[in-house]
Motif scaffolding. Structure first.
Motif, PDB file in Angstrom:
ATOM      1  N   ASP A 240       0.833  -1.207   0.000  1.00  0.00           N
ATOM      2  CA  ASP A 240       0.000   0.000   0.000  1.00  0.00           C
ATOM      3  C   ASP A 240       0.868   1.257   0.000  1.00  0.00           C
ATOM      4  O   ASP A 240       0.541   2.249  -0.664  1.00  0.00           O
ATOM      5  N   ALA A 241       1.981   1.226   0.749  1.00  0.00           N
ATOM      6  CA  ALA A 241       2.866   2.387   0.805  1.00  0.00           C
ATOM      7  C   ALA A 241       3.548   2.619  -0.542  1.00  0.00           C
ATOM      8  O   ALA A 241       3.716   3.764  -0.977  1.00  0.00           O
ATOM      9  N   VAL A 242       3.952   1.551  -1.212  1.00  0.00           N
ATOM     10  CA  VAL A 242       4.567   1.682  -2.535  1.00  0.00           C
ATOM     11  C   VAL A 242       3.553   2.240  -3.534  1.00  0.00           C
ATOM     12  O   VAL A 242       3.869   3.117  -4.343  1.00  0.00           O
ATOM     13  N   LEU A 243       2.328   1.743  -3.475  1.00  0.00           N
ATOM     14  CA  LEU A 243       1.272   2.255  -4.360  1.00  0.00           C
ATOM     15  C   LEU A 243       1.028   3.740  -4.131  1.00  0.00           C
ATOM     16  O   LEU A 243       0.681   4.482  -5.062  1.00  0.00           O
ATOM     17  N   ALA A 244       1.215   4.190  -2.881  1.00  0.00           N
ATOM     18  CA  ALA A 244       1.008   5.599  -2.553  1.00  0.00           C
ATOM     19  C   ALA A 244       2.211   6.463  -2.893  1.00  0.00           C
ATOM     20  O   ALA A 244       2.172   7.686  -2.692  1.00  0.00           O
ATOM     21  N   GLY A 245       3.296   5.840  -3.393  1.00  0.00           N
ATOM     22  CA  GLY A 245       4.459   6.603  -3.827  1.00  0.00           C
ATOM     23  C   GLY A 245       5.515   6.834  -2.782  1.00  0.00           C
ATOM     24  O   GLY A 245       6.380   7.704  -2.953  1.00  0.00           O
ATOM     25  N   ALA A 246       5.507   6.036  -1.683  1.00  0.00           N
ATOM     26  CA  ALA A 246       6.465   6.255  -0.600  1.00  0.00           C
ATOM     27  C   ALA A 246       7.871   5.773  -0.928  1.00  0.00           C
ATOM     28  O   ALA A 246       8.831   6.182  -0.276  1.00  0.00           O
ATOM     29  N   GLY A 247       8.012   4.910  -1.923  1.00  0.00           N
ATOM     30  CA  GLY A 247       9.331   4.392  -2.268  1.00  0.00           C
ATOM     31  C   GLY A 247       9.219   3.059  -2.975  1.00  0.00           C
ATOM     32  O   GLY A 247       8.120   2.597  -3.293  1.00  0.00           O
ATOM     33  N   VAL A 248      10.364   2.441  -3.218  1.00  0.00           N
ATOM     34  CA  VAL A 248      10.398   1.133  -3.862  1.00  0.00           C
ATOM     35  C   VAL A 248      10.446   0.052  -2.793  1.00  0.00           C
ATOM     36  O   VAL A 248      10.715   0.333  -1.621  1.00  0.00           O
ATOM     37  N   ALA A 249      10.228  -1.202  -3.181  1.00  0.00           N
ATOM     38  CA  ALA A 249      10.256  -2.293  -2.213  1.00  0.00           C
ATOM     39  C   ALA A 249      10.555  -3.603  -2.913  1.00  0.00           C
ATOM     40  O   ALA A 249      10.225  -3.786  -4.095  1.00  0.00           O
ATOM     41  N   LEU A 250      11.201  -4.511  -2.173  1.00  0.00           N
ATOM     42  CA  LEU A 250      11.319  -5.901  -2.601  1.00  0.00           C
ATOM     43  C   LEU A 250      10.110  -6.633  -2.063  1.00  0.00           C
ATOM     44  O   LEU A 250       9.930  -6.750  -0.855  1.00  0.00           O
ATOM     45  N   MET A 251       9.278  -7.164  -2.953  1.00  0.00           N
ATOM     46  CA  MET A 251       8.019  -7.769  -2.541  1.00  0.00           C
ATOM     47  C   MET A 251       7.850  -9.146  -3.145  1.00  0.00           C
ATOM     48  O   MET A 251       8.347  -9.414  -4.243  1.00  0.00           O
ATOM     49  N   PRO A 252       7.127 -10.037  -2.455  1.00  0.00           N
ATOM     50  CA  PRO A 252       6.841 -11.353  -3.041  1.00  0.00           C
ATOM     51  C   PRO A 252       6.056 -11.214  -4.344  1.00  0.00           C
ATOM     52  O   PRO A 252       5.102 -10.425  -4.427  1.00  0.00           O
ATOM     53  N   LYS A 253       6.453 -11.970  -5.340  1.00  0.00           N
ATOM     54  CA  LYS A 253       5.757 -11.928  -6.629  1.00  0.00           C
ATOM     55  C   LYS A 253       4.293 -12.335  -6.463  1.00  0.00           C
ATOM     56  O   LYS A 253       3.407 -11.776  -7.142  1.00  0.00           O
ATOM     57  N   LEU A 254       4.033 -13.300  -5.575  1.00  0.00           N
ATOM     58  CA  LEU A 254       2.657 -13.737  -5.350  1.00  0.00           C
ATOM     59  C   LEU A 254       1.751 -12.580  -4.958  1.00  0.00           C
ATOM     60  O   LEU A 254       0.590 -12.529  -5.373  1.00  0.00           O
ATOM     61  N   LEU A 255       2.275 -11.649  -4.180  1.00  0.00           N
ATOM     62  CA  LEU A 255       1.477 -10.519  -3.727  1.00  0.00           C
ATOM     63  C   LEU A 255       1.396  -9.424  -4.778  1.00  0.00           C
ATOM     64  O   LEU A 255       0.331  -8.830  -4.985  1.00  0.00           O
ATOM     65  N   ARG A 257       1.837  -9.506  -8.116  1.00  0.00           N
ATOM     66  CA  ARG A 257       1.558  -9.802  -9.526  1.00  0.00           C
ATOM     67  C   ARG A 257       0.265  -9.184 -10.039  1.00  0.00           C
ATOM     68  O   ARG A 257       0.189  -8.782 -11.210  1.00  0.00           O
ATOM     69  N   GLN A 258      -0.766  -9.082  -9.208  1.00  0.00           N
ATOM     70  CA  GLN A 258      -2.030  -8.513  -9.684  1.00  0.00           C
ATOM     71  C   GLN A 258      -1.880  -7.023  -9.982  1.00  0.00           C
ATOM     72  O   GLN A 258      -2.347  -6.533 -11.017  1.00  0.00           O
ATOM     73  N   ASN A 259      -1.225  -6.287  -9.092  1.00  0.00           N
ATOM     74  CA  ASN A 259      -1.022  -4.854  -9.336  1.00  0.00           C
ATOM     75  C   ASN A 259      -0.042  -4.611 -10.474  1.00  0.00           C
ATOM     76  O   ASN A 259      -0.127  -3.584 -11.154  1.00  0.00           O
ATOM     77  N   ILE A 260       0.877  -5.553 -10.706  1.00  0.00           N
ATOM     78  CA  ILE A 260       1.772  -5.448 -11.864  1.00  0.00           C
ATOM     79  C   ILE A 260       0.976  -5.647 -13.147  1.00  0.00           C
ATOM     80  O   ILE A 260       1.143  -4.904 -14.125  1.00  0.00           O
ATOM     81  N   ALA A 261       0.071  -6.632 -13.151  1.00  0.00           N
ATOM     82  CA  ALA A 261      -0.730  -6.915 -14.340  1.00  0.00           C
ATOM     83  C   ALA A 261      -1.633  -5.745 -14.716  1.00  0.00           C
ATOM     84  O   ALA A 261      -1.890  -5.499 -15.905  1.00  0.00           O
ATOM     85  N   THR A 262      -2.112  -4.999 -13.725  1.00  0.00           N
ATOM     86  CA  THR A 262      -3.006  -3.867 -13.999  1.00  0.00           C
ATOM     87  C   THR A 262      -2.254  -2.555 -14.204  1.00  0.00           C
ATOM     88  O   THR A 262      -2.881  -1.524 -14.468  1.00  0.00           O
ATOM     89  N   GLY A 263      -0.919  -2.584 -14.062  1.00  0.00           N
ATOM     90  CA  GLY A 263      -0.128  -1.390 -14.287  1.00  0.00           C
ATOM     91  C   GLY A 263      -0.005  -0.461 -13.102  1.00  0.00           C
ATOM     92  O   GLY A 263       0.577   0.628 -13.217  1.00  0.00           O
ATOM     93  N   LYS A 264      -0.514  -0.876 -11.948  1.00  0.00           N
ATOM     94  CA  LYS A 264      -0.399  -0.034 -10.757  1.00  0.00           C
ATOM     95  C   LYS A 264       1.006  -0.061 -10.165  1.00  0.00           C
ATOM     96  O   LYS A 264       1.414   0.864  -9.451  1.00  0.00           O
ATOM     97  N   LEU A 265       1.724  -1.147 -10.441  1.00  0.00           N
ATOM     98  CA  LEU A 265       3.124  -1.263 -10.047  1.00  0.00           C
ATOM     99  C   LEU A 265       3.945  -1.650 -11.261  1.00  0.00           C
ATOM    100  O   LEU A 265       3.457  -2.352 -12.157  1.00  0.00           O
ATOM    101  N   ILE A 266       5.194  -1.213 -11.292  1.00  0.00           N
ATOM    102  CA  ILE A 266       6.108  -1.630 -12.351  1.00  0.00           C
ATOM    103  C   ILE A 266       7.289  -2.345 -11.708  1.00  0.00           C
ATOM    104  O   ILE A 266       7.637  -2.096 -10.555  1.00  0.00           O
ATOM    105  N   VAL A 267       7.907  -3.245 -12.464  1.00  0.00           N
ATOM    106  CA  VAL A 267       9.024  -4.048 -11.972  1.00  0.00           C
ATOM    107  C   VAL A 267      10.323  -3.439 -12.455  1.00  0.00           C
ATOM    108  O   VAL A 267      10.535  -3.279 -13.657  1.00  0.00           O
ATOM    109  N   TRP A 268      11.204  -3.101 -11.513  1.00  0.00           N
ATOM    110  CA  TRP A 268      12.529  -2.598 -11.859  1.00  0.00           C
ATOM    111  C   TRP A 268      13.539  -3.730 -12.004  1.00  0.00           C
ATOM    112  O   TRP A 268      14.554  -3.578 -12.656  1.00  0.00           O
ATOM    113  N   GLY A 269      13.276  -4.847 -11.350  1.00  0.00           N
ATOM    114  CA  GLY A 269      14.200  -5.958 -11.421  1.00  0.00           C
ATOM    115  C   GLY A 269      13.815  -7.062 -10.461  1.00  0.00           C
ATOM    116  O   GLY A 269      12.745  -7.018  -9.839  1.00  0.00           O
ATOM    117  N   ILE A 270      14.684  -8.058 -10.367  1.00  0.00           N
ATOM    118  CA  ILE A 270      14.434  -9.231  -9.541  1.00  0.00           C
ATOM    119  C   ILE A 270      15.587  -9.390  -8.553  1.00  0.00           C
ATOM    120  O   ILE A 270      16.763  -9.203  -8.917  1.00  0.00           O
TER     121      ILE A 270
END
Length: 303
Positions: A240-255, A257-270
């Motif tokens: 939620d904090a990343v979605l609000a623009g607070a910064g980047v984060a290392l997050m589980p792909k399982l969590l 993936r849905q926001n990545i698919a809808t474009g709410k989050l982008i992936v910088w790397g693995i």
């Protein structure tokens, strides 16, 4: 008075299972009267069987002078060690009597909060439809539970340390993605492997640190120096904090993936570290019951 070690020694050699079952019945219901009504058996009979068990063990299991039932330390140890195995014996008897091992009874599962929210609702829905005789309880918690002391049939853990008391199977792999909101500029195209890029970051209290992160990107492995401004106790809050623009984060792909698919989050790397392993574990001293095997079959079929 003998200690709990003597109780365990006696259990291993010469336990009166009928008396033990009566003791656990009384302990579980919190008193002789409640146990008597639940089992529809005379209160005096239950009291006599518990007294006989105490005489055999040479320890007092229940303090009878108190207004409410209070187990002695030996009584608590005996109850905690035997209530699960006795329940399994009862299930086995029912299975033999019916001619088939039909999953039944209560199944208690502990799982990390992210998995419980993202993965297990669908698993739970399919399971209870397929096995209506099982009452399923799933507890979402990030603490490291003890399946014996906390009375769980199954615990799901991420990257568990080896533990001789637990056995189980790896149910899936996951990976950690470096994610950001779409409006945050990506510094990696101009970065080098030797010079960490410092970026505002959000992390999980239990897993985040200030050491540079090694990130696999389209431009090779790059180092990121997390300026950790926020830490949370749940990855749901991190997201939620990343979605609000607070910064980047290392997050589980399982969590994520849905926001990545809808474009709410982008992936910088693995994350360049080892893949995340998720295991389903149970007490190695207990039988693997039909309800546990059934749950694992549904779980692995959906992941």
């Amino acid at each position: 008075m003998a200690g709990s070690g003597q109780v365990v020694s006696y259990m291993e050699h010469n336990m009166d299972l009928a008396a033990l079952a009566d003791f656990n019945l009384v302990a579980a219901h919190g008193g002789f009267g409640l146990a008597s009504r639940a089992a529809r058996r005379p209160k005096a009979t239950l009291s006599r069987k518990v007294t006989e068990l105490e005489a055999h063990l040479g320890v007092r299991l229940i303090d009878r002078g108190s207004r409410t039932l209070r187990l002695t330390p030996e009584g608590r140890a005996l109850h905690e060690r035997t209530q699960g195995p006795l329940a399994e014996i009862g299930e086995a008897e029912q299975a033999v009597a019916s001619g088939a091992s039909v999953p039944s009874g209560t199944l208690r599962v502990s799982a990390p909060i992210v998995l419980a929210h993202v993965l297990l609702p669908r698993v739970a829905a399919d399971f209870v439809q397929a096995y209506p005789q099982v009452a399923l309880e799933i507890v979402a918690e990030d603490r490291k539970v003890d399946p014996v002391e906390d009375n769980y049939d199954l615990v799901i853990r991420i990257n568990p340390n080896p533990d001789e008391r637990l056995v189980g199977r790896r149910i899936l792999h996951d990976e950690r993605l470096l994610v950001a909101s779409p409006d945050r500029p990506n510094p990696f195209p101009t970065a080098t492997e030797d010079a960490p890029v410092t970026v505002a970051a959000v992390g999980h209290i239990a897993t985040s640190g200030d050491a540079p992160w090694r990130i696999r990107t389209d431009h090779g492995v790059r180092l990121l120096g997390p300026d950790m401004r926020l830490r949370f106790s749940s990855f749901l809050m991190v997201q939620d904090a990343v979605l609000a623009g607070a910064g980047v984060a290392l997050m589980p792909k399982l969590l994520a993936r849905q926001n990545i698919a809808t474009g709410k989050l982008i992936v910088w790397g693995i994350d360049d570290g080892p893949k995340v392993e998720i295991w389903a574990l149970q007490n190695s001293r207990r039988l693997s019951s039909s309800k546990i095997r059934a749950f694992l079959e549904v779980l692995t079929s959906l992941v």
